[in-house]
Design a protein around this motif. Structure first.
Motif: not given
Length: 176
Positions: A9-23
């Motif tokens: 779950a932590y990795r999932t949130r991290t990838f969401e934030q890194k990938g989609f945060g700027p978008w």
């Protein structure tokens, strides 16, 4: 008492934030690991379908975030191998975005990448890109040039569809 951390779950949130945060900031929309091209607003789809530096930076933000390569401005500092990977994925994603635009215009009926999330398109790029090459999008029978398209050889059909990308951009812009 110790706190148990769910690493997945932590990795999932991290990838969401890194990938989609700027978008999420750029487009004022919500994205997550399940987001597919069909989930994009017309405005976001049109922005990403445009050739040029603005859309390229947006793709780099997402791709480099998902691959954990840093922020888009650091692209030029990546090793050549990583730069080439980002560029290859960018070109692939841009094609898929444009195919989604053509699908919304009802110029094509379906395309292979619509079955995957954006996250999967980046993380499983090699496998999915190979599948997409095996099954390129086909022109919809309702398209006015379908009679010209039908007798063409497979490779020529793919070229024919790709030549419609600029007219599709122009037509899609009128819809906005």
């Amino acid at each position: 008492m110790t706190k148990i951390v769910d690493l997945q779950a932590y990795r999932t949130r991290t990838f969401e934030q890194k990938g989609f945060g700027p978008w999420q900031k750029r487009f004022s929309e919500t994205f997550d690991l399940r987001t597919r091209l069909t989930d994009f607003s017309d405005r976001t789809l049109h922005y990403l379908a445009q050739p040029g530096e603005l859309s390229s930076v947006a793709y780099y933000e997402f791709i480099m975030g998902v691959l954990d390569l840093g922020a888009a401005p650091k692209f030029h500092y990546l090793e050549n191998r990583d730069q080439m990977r980002v560029v290859d994925i960018h070109l692939f994603l841009a094609d898929q975005v444009r195919f989604e635009m053509m699908r919304r215009l009802e110029w094509i009926e379906r395309f292979e990448a619509e079955n995957f999330s954006l996250f999967e398109l980046v993380r499983d790029f090699d496998r999915i890109a190979a599948r997409c090459r095996e099954k390129p999008p086909e022109l919809a029978p309702s398209h006015p040039d379908y009679a010209i398209y039908t007798p063409l050889a497979a490779g020529d059909k793919e070229v024919f569809v790709r030549r419609l990308l600029q007219p599709a951009l122009d037509t899609f812009k009128e819809r906005l």
